[in-house]
Design an enzyme around this catalytic site. Structure first.
Site, PDB file in Angstrom:
ATOM      1  CE  LYS A 179       6.234-107.868  19.433  1.00  0.00           C
ATOM      2  NZ  LYS A 179       5.396-109.071  19.673  1.00  0.00           N
ATOM      3  CB  VAL A 196      11.600-108.284  17.865  1.00  0.00           C
ATOM      4  CG1 VAL A 196      10.955-108.870  16.618  1.00  0.00           C
ATOM      5  CG2 VAL A 196      12.042-106.853  17.615  1.00  0.00           C
TER       6      VAL A 196
END
Length: 403
Positions: free
Chosen positions: A200, A127
């Site tokens: 993400k 992420v």
């Protein structure tokens, strides 16, 4: 001595090996014993490297070696990376990855397989690159209900928008600069169309709410339609344009999740995040807002997060961390139709037509019959209907959410 393997020797994979070499003493102290990369899996020829003897082209060498305790998967994609990750977990080897596409699309399955085999599947680097966000959510914010996540999740698009905002560079030229600087791929689609940020925000939503948010079902809009005119208009309204990934939890437990460009006020901490930097704001019901900031990509930054996960798996090999989320069957993703937002609208036509069809809160000076307005809050469905009505009597040239 603990033995590890690295699958993939691209930018991040070579960085993982470099981190192990560069920080060998520190890693040994953390792990309680030395950690050696025994194998590097890649089909290409790296015979000129000083560690050329580490390379293998046959995955089964890693899979069948009982000495390998932990593996870094930094191949990317969901083909071989998925198959090899699955087989490593089934063979009793922990896997740590930076592969956001794989985590977002198959994470729930791989986490379940990891639990069944008493090993770890960890993905801190997927992420925020080198920005810690997964572990803080799992540990530091574990006592919170997460009400909202909002962030600049892609460095490439943030760099492009920064060039447009501060240097008056067109989108097309800013993209070329990003490619020349190595910030954007030759095919930049995943970045500029928002797909990278979408994966993400899905991973963060999975963690926050405990069920899968499928990237294919999450509304995703990139930055390709943003013009220098929009950038200038945002400035007049005291705002800047940023591409945001956002999750907003509702009282009934469902949530909105989406990616889209927003006008955000210059007073917002996110407004000051520029160039390739990322920032993620998490709102917990006990902590309030906390923000995580840094470079969201980069060879060593991302590699350091992968290696940290590997050390975590080594430290907790007899007491693995429990990370799981569902398969999406809870249906937590709510359609954006009812999400309320203020809107920025750029309209060419007559002011009377505009005011008759939009609840205008404020307007900028018109130029050549082009009006720029900020609306009161409207639902997405209501706004879309009003855009259709406006296009029947003029032209809506831009419409973006304001935050």
């Amino acid at each position: 001595m603990i033995k590890a393997a690295v699958m993939g020797h691209g930018t991040v994979g070579s960085g993982v090996y470099e981190v192990f070499e560069m920080n060998a003493e520190k890693i040994a102290r953390v792990a309680g014993q030395p950690v050696e990369v025994k194998y590097v899996l890649d089909l290409r020829d790296f015979s000129a490297l000083p560690y050329a003897d580490k390379f293998v082209t046959d995955f089964s060498v890693i899979e069948n070696d009982p000495e390998i305790a932990v593996v870094a998967e930094v191949m990317g994609g969901v083909g071989a990376a998925y198959e090899f990750t699955k087989r490593c977990l089934q063979a009793g080897k922990s896997v740590c990855t930076s592969n956001k596409e794989l985590v977002a699309t198959r994470g729930e399955e791989l986490l379940r397989i990891a639990e069944e085999n008493g090993v770890g599947y960890m993905f801190e680097a997927s992420v925020g690159g080198g920005i810690p966000i997964i572990r803080p959510m799992l540990q530091c914010l574990a006592a919170n209900e997460i009400n909202e996540i909002c962030g600049i999740l892609n460095g490439t698009t943030n760099y492009i928008l920064t060039q447009m905002i501060h240097n008056g560079v067109t989108f097309e030229d800013a993209l070329k600069q990003a490619q020349l600087n190595g910030y954007a791929e030759k095919d930049p689609t995943a970045d500029i169309e928002g797909h990278d940020a979408c994966r993400k925000i899905c991973i963060l939503s999975d963690l926050a709410l405990g069920d899968k948010f499928d990237p294919d079902q999450v509304c995703c809009e990139g930055i390709t339609k943003i013009t220098l005119e929009d950038v200038a208009n945002a400035d007049k309204l005291g705002c800047v344009i940023k591409l945001l990934g956002r999750m907003v939890r509702n009282e009934d437990g469902t949530a909105y999740a989406y990616v889209a460009p927003h006008l955000i006020h210059k007073e917002s901490p996110l407004a000051a995040v520029e160039d390739v930097f990322n920032a993620i704001m998490v709102n917990g019901n006990a902590t309030g807002e906390v923000m995580f900031y840094g470079k969201g990509a980069g060879k060593l930054a991302t590699a350091s997060a992968v290696v940290a996960d590997m050390l975590d798996c080594i430290e907790h090999r007899n007491n693995r961390r429990r990370i799981l989320w569902g398969d999406g069957s809870k249906g937590l993703l709510r359609p954006l139709d009812t999400l309320q937002s203020a809107w920025y609208v750029r309209f060419k036509g007559k002011l009377a037509d505009l005011e008759a069809r939009l609840p205008v809160e404020s307007a900028a000076e018109p130029a050549e019959s082009v009006f720029v307005v900020k609306t009161h809050k409207l639902s997405t469905a209501d706004m879309q209907a009003r855009i259709t009505a406006l296009n029947a009597c003029g032209e809506v040239r831009a419409a973006m959410r304001m935050l």
